[in-house]
Design an enzyme around this catalytic site. Sequence first.
Site, PDB file in Angstrom:
ATOM      1  N   THR A 138       0.780  -1.202   0.011  1.00  0.00           N
ATOM      2  CA  THR A 138      -0.067   0.045   0.169  1.00  0.00           C
ATOM      3  C   THR A 138       0.752   1.330  -0.158  1.00  0.00           C
ATOM      4  O   THR A 138       2.176   1.233   0.457  1.00  0.00           O
ATOM      5  CB  THR A 138      -0.799   0.108   1.168  1.00  0.00           C
ATOM      6  N   GLU A 140       0.492   3.596   2.204  1.00  0.00           N
ATOM      7  CA  GLU A 140       0.750   3.957   3.269  1.00  0.00           C
ATOM      8  C   GLU A 140       1.977   3.362   3.703  1.00  0.00           C
ATOM      9  O   GLU A 140       2.363   4.172   4.730  1.00  0.00           O
ATOM     10  CB  GLU A 140      -0.408   3.103   4.279  1.00  0.00           C
ATOM     11  N   TYR A 161      -1.208   0.467  10.908  1.00  0.00           N
ATOM     12  CA  TYR A 161      -1.667  -0.207   9.537  1.00  0.00           C
ATOM     13  C   TYR A 161      -0.508  -0.297   8.729  1.00  0.00           C
ATOM     14  O   TYR A 161      -0.045  -1.218   8.079  1.00  0.00           O
ATOM     15  CB  TYR A 161      -2.905   0.481   8.976  1.00  0.00           C
ATOM     16  N   LYS A 165       2.264  -3.190   7.477  1.00  0.00           N
ATOM     17  CA  LYS A 165       2.060  -3.724   6.085  1.00  0.00           C
ATOM     18  C   LYS A 165       3.560  -3.383   5.497  1.00  0.00           C
ATOM     19  O   LYS A 165       4.080  -3.995   4.562  1.00  0.00           O
ATOM     20  CB  LYS A 165       1.275  -2.537   5.146  1.00  0.00           C
TER      21      LYS A 165
HETATM   22  P1  NAP Z   1     -11.642  -4.550   2.397  1.00  0.00           P
HETATM   23  O1  NAP Z   1     -12.506  -4.192   1.394  1.00  0.00           O
HETATM   24  O2  NAP Z   1     -11.181  -3.939   3.900  1.00  0.00           O
HETATM   25  O3  NAP Z   1     -11.260  -6.284   2.604  1.00  0.00           O
HETATM   26  C1  NAP Z   1     -10.426  -6.797   3.504  1.00  0.00           C
HETATM   27  C2  NAP Z   1     -10.674  -8.163   3.370  1.00  0.00           C
HETATM   28  O4  NAP Z   1      -9.930  -8.827   4.445  1.00  0.00           O
HETATM   29  C3  NAP Z   1     -12.231  -8.576   3.972  1.00  0.00           C
HETATM   30  O5  NAP Z   1     -12.470  -9.559   2.940  1.00  0.00           O
HETATM   31  C4  NAP Z   1     -11.843  -9.127   5.395  1.00  0.00           C
HETATM   32  O6  NAP Z   1     -13.055 -10.024   5.457  1.00  0.00           O
HETATM   33  C5  NAP Z   1     -10.550  -9.874   5.108  1.00  0.00           C
HETATM   34  N1  NAP Z   1     -10.085  -9.939   6.490  1.00  0.00           N
HETATM   35  C6  NAP Z   1      -9.787  -9.106   7.321  1.00  0.00           C
HETATM   36  N2  NAP Z   1      -9.089  -9.723   8.359  1.00  0.00           N
HETATM   37  C7  NAP Z   1      -9.188 -10.957   8.181  1.00  0.00           C
HETATM   38  C8  NAP Z   1      -8.591 -12.177   8.761  1.00  0.00           C
HETATM   39  N3  NAP Z   1      -8.100 -12.092   9.922  1.00  0.00           N
HETATM   40  N4  NAP Z   1      -8.552 -13.278   8.276  1.00  0.00           N
HETATM   41  C9  NAP Z   1      -9.091 -13.447   6.687  1.00  0.00           C
HETATM   42  N5  NAP Z   1      -9.604 -12.414   6.127  1.00  0.00           N
HETATM   43  C10 NAP Z   1      -9.573 -11.191   6.632  1.00  0.00           C
HETATM   44  O7  NAP Z   1     -10.125  -4.048   1.752  1.00  0.00           O
HETATM   45  P2  NAP Z   1      -9.779  -3.797   0.003  1.00  0.00           P
HETATM   46  O8  NAP Z   1      -9.961  -2.223  -0.335  1.00  0.00           O
HETATM   47  O9  NAP Z   1     -10.555  -4.691  -0.828  1.00  0.00           O
HETATM   48  O10 NAP Z   1      -8.165  -4.120   0.013  1.00  0.00           O
HETATM   49  C11 NAP Z   1      -7.788  -5.279  -0.249  1.00  0.00           C
HETATM   50  C12 NAP Z   1      -6.224  -5.382   0.138  1.00  0.00           C
HETATM   51  O11 NAP Z   1      -5.744  -4.408  -0.283  1.00  0.00           O
HETATM   52  C13 NAP Z   1      -6.077  -5.200   1.809  1.00  0.00           C
HETATM   53  O12 NAP Z   1      -4.933  -5.996   2.230  1.00  0.00           O
HETATM   54  C14 NAP Z   1      -5.889  -3.647   1.787  1.00  0.00           C
HETATM   55  O13 NAP Z   1      -4.926  -3.528   3.009  1.00  0.00           O
HETATM   56  C15 NAP Z   1      -5.097  -3.389   0.418  1.00  0.00           C
HETATM   57  N6  NAP Z   1      -4.851  -2.088  -0.051  1.00  0.00           N
HETATM   58  C16 NAP Z   1      -6.381  -1.422  -0.418  1.00  0.00           C
HETATM   59  C17 NAP Z   1      -6.252  -0.465  -1.014  1.00  0.00           C
HETATM   60  C18 NAP Z   1      -7.681   0.430  -1.234  1.00  0.00           C
HETATM   61  O14 NAP Z   1      -7.628   1.775  -1.458  1.00  0.00           O
HETATM   62  N7  NAP Z   1      -8.649  -0.469  -1.460  1.00  0.00           N
HETATM   63  C19 NAP Z   1      -4.969   0.299  -1.216  1.00  0.00           C
HETATM   64  C20 NAP Z   1      -3.815  -0.267  -0.944  1.00  0.00           C
HETATM   65  C21 NAP Z   1      -3.766  -1.430  -0.553  1.00  0.00           C
HETATM   66  P3  NAP Z   1     -14.227  -9.799   6.328  1.00  0.00           P
HETATM   67  O15 NAP Z   1     -15.472  -9.528   5.293  1.00  0.00           O
HETATM   68  O16 NAP Z   1     -14.590 -10.990   7.110  1.00  0.00           O
HETATM   69  O17 NAP Z   1     -14.036  -8.570   7.222  1.00  0.00           O
HETATM   70  O1  F7E Z   2      -9.144   8.034   4.170  1.00  0.00           O
HETATM   71  C1  F7E Z   2      -9.553  11.711   5.284  1.00  0.00           C
HETATM   72  C2  F7E Z   2      -8.554  10.847   6.130  1.00  0.00           C
HETATM   73  O2  F7E Z   2     -10.182   6.116   5.120  1.00  0.00           O
HETATM   74  C3  F7E Z   2      -8.554   8.991   2.994  1.00  0.00           C
HETATM   75  C4  F7E Z   2      -7.421   2.112   2.813  1.00  0.00           C
HETATM   76  O3  F7E Z   2      -7.824   1.444   1.385  1.00  0.00           O
HETATM   77  O4  F7E Z   2      -6.188   3.725   1.401  1.00  0.00           O
HETATM   78  C5  F7E Z   2      -6.937   3.486   2.425  1.00  0.00           C
HETATM   79  O5  F7E Z   2      -6.577   4.190   3.279  1.00  0.00           O
HETATM   80  C6  F7E Z   2      -8.413  10.349   3.563  1.00  0.00           C
HETATM   81  C7  F7E Z   2      -7.437  10.420   4.914  1.00  0.00           C
HETATM   82  O6  F7E Z   2      -8.492   6.044   3.121  1.00  0.00           O
HETATM   83  C8  F7E Z   2     -12.772  11.519   6.654  1.00  0.00           C
HETATM   84  O7  F7E Z   2      -7.903  11.546   7.302  1.00  0.00           O
HETATM   85  C9  F7E Z   2     -11.530  13.099   5.984  1.00  0.00           C
HETATM   86  O8  F7E Z   2      -6.543  11.271   4.802  1.00  0.00           O
HETATM   87  O9  F7E Z   2     -10.589   6.643   2.835  1.00  0.00           O
HETATM   88  P1  F7E Z   2      -9.549   6.922   3.821  1.00  0.00           P
HETATM   89  P2  F7E Z   2      -6.733   5.960   3.682  1.00  0.00           P
HETATM   90  O10 F7E Z   2      -6.566   6.238   5.205  1.00  0.00           O
HETATM   91  O11 F7E Z   2      -6.225   6.657   2.521  1.00  0.00           O
HETATM   92  C10 F7E Z   2      -4.801   3.310   1.622  1.00  0.00           C
HETATM   93  C11 F7E Z   2      -3.929   3.308   0.428  1.00  0.00           C
HETATM   94  C12 F7E Z   2      -5.053   1.737   2.254  1.00  0.00           C
HETATM   95  O12 F7E Z   2      -3.907   0.926   1.997  1.00  0.00           O
HETATM   96  C13 F7E Z   2      -5.963   1.495   3.081  1.00  0.00           C
HETATM   97  O13 F7E Z   2      -6.210  -0.018   3.167  1.00  0.00           O
HETATM   98  O14 F7E Z   2      -9.584  11.044   3.955  1.00  0.00           O
HETATM   99  N1  F7E Z   2     -10.747  11.987   6.049  1.00  0.00           N
HETATM  100  N2  F7E Z   2     -12.774  12.767   6.589  1.00  0.00           N
HETATM  101  C14 F7E Z   2     -11.474  10.653   6.229  1.00  0.00           C
HETATM  102  N3  F7E Z   2     -11.427   9.436   6.116  1.00  0.00           N
HETATM  103  C15 F7E Z   2     -12.433   8.640   6.728  1.00  0.00           C
HETATM  104  N4  F7E Z   2     -12.470   7.420   6.586  1.00  0.00           N
HETATM  105  N5  F7E Z   2     -13.571   9.550   7.289  1.00  0.00           N
HETATM  106  C16 F7E Z   2     -13.865  10.758   7.218  1.00  0.00           C
HETATM  107  O15 F7E Z   2     -14.745  11.283   7.677  1.00  0.00           O
END
Ligand code: NAP
Ligand code: F7E
Length: 362
Positions: A138, A140, A161, A165
């Site tokens: 990620t 992050e 987080y 990662k």
């Molecule tokens: P998500 O919607 O939050 O899905 C996370 C998945 O992980 C869910 O299926 C959840 O299952 C499962 N999970 C959580 N804890 C677990 C455990 N202990 N054992 C087995 N499964 C577990 O995330 P996503 O947006 O699809 O992201 C997929 C991956 O990419 C994640 O690793 C995330 O950190 C990474 N990532 C996401 C983004 C983004 O912007 N979306 C960006 C960079 C990296 P439940 O349904 O049971 O909760």
């Molecule tokens: O926040 C700001 C918050 O929670 C984005 C995950 O998929 O991407 C995701 O993490 C921004 C942050 O995503 C609210 O402070 C303002 O700066 O949608 P988010 P994230 O933290 O960037 C990365 C790449 C991952 O890997 C993660 O798994 O938006 N923000 N107001 C807020 N965020 C939330 N959630 N809620 C608010 O009300």
Amino acid sequence: MAHRTPRGRALITGATGQDGAFLAELLLAKGYAVHAFARRTSGSNLGRVAHLLDGSPGRERRYVLHHGDMTDTASLMRVLAEVQPDEIYNLAAQSHVAVSFDAPEDTANTDALGVVRLLEAVRTLGLTDRCRIYQASTSELFGASPPPQDETTPFRPCSPYGAAKVCAYWMGVTYREAYGLHLSNGIAFNHESPLRGDSFVTRKITRAVARIAAGEREVLRLGNLDAARDWAHARDVVDGMWRMLQQPAPDDYVLATGESHSVRSFVDHALDAAGLTIRWEGEGVEEVGVEPRSGRVLVAVDPSLFRPRETRGMRGDAGKARRVLGWAPRTSFAELVAEMVRADLAAVKSEGETVVSPGIPA
Ligand code: NAP
Ligand code: F7E
């Protein structure tokens, strides 16, 4: 770019999440048998993939659900031994950055130690030479490193987080270098879709905007409006994941659009897509978004939503993925926001129909 012939069996951890749902669709379309590794919970967490389980004819056999947990070594061993996957996409994670401040141990257990369990299971079952692994890294990882960020940018995580990662990233690299495992880290920047969890800021915004457009008197309360992210479409990102595993050699790649937008700008685009506008007034925690005609406050800042620490502005440079994988994001920021708003407007409309006159849509 020369793709290998699909190798058959793919295992997706985190199969019930946003990316798991898009990736399953992609892999099924390419002819893979998809094995979903998902937690067994007291309620149903299968909403995003229920249609694959019920299945159109022929599909059911190629999408198989296995119960397991990244915190449970035995379940990983059992499922890996049974499936003997050719490709593993490790998407399972506690993926919410703000939640990771409240639950750092749980986050590290799944996001860092879970990867160690998976890699050790692959190694001890003798699967190192046969299977390829995608690790969901990620942006992050970069945290406090300023944009633009690419594969050479130093890791300076800003949350439990991000730190977990970073551990997972280096575990993957270590197993690659020590044991010759074909493991690639996809350093994905934010990616969204109508399937995005509703606690992430984009979906929180599009759901609220849809309700406001439907006439609900709601104030959208947000944290840091200046936070800037590089937002892609999840459908584009899962295509990058697959491309990494088709390479002859494993490597690490940034997946990003190269554009950065603030949370405030996301709100503006979402309102625009719903035919609404606001005027921003005030500064800092006093800032509000006001509907020009009525003077009604539609958006307000809630300091309780600020995080203990924020990353720097995020903007990825995916030049390496473009060159080596032939990958490019296809969906523009405006198209992404509009698609999410359209989906939430439709959802609000169908909910409204159910509430107003059950069984008799207005
Ligand atoms: P998500 O919607 O939050 O899905 C996370 C998945 O992980 C869910 O299926 C959840 O299952 C499962 N999970 C959580 N804890 C677990 C455990 N202990 N054992 C087995 N499964 C577990 O995330 P996503 O947006 O699809 O992201 C997929 C991956 O990419 C994640 O690793 C995330 O950190 C990474 N990532 C996401 C983004 C983004 O912007 N979306 C960006 C960079 C990296 P439940 O349904 O049971 O909760
Ligand atoms: O926040 C700001 C918050 O929670 C984005 C995950 O998929 O991407 C995701 O993490 C921004 C942050 O995503 C609210 O402070 C303002 O700066 O949608 P988010 P994230 O933290 O960037 C990365 C790449 C991952 O890997 C993660 O798994 O938006 N923000 N107001 C807020 N965020 C939330 N959630 N809620 C608010 O009300």
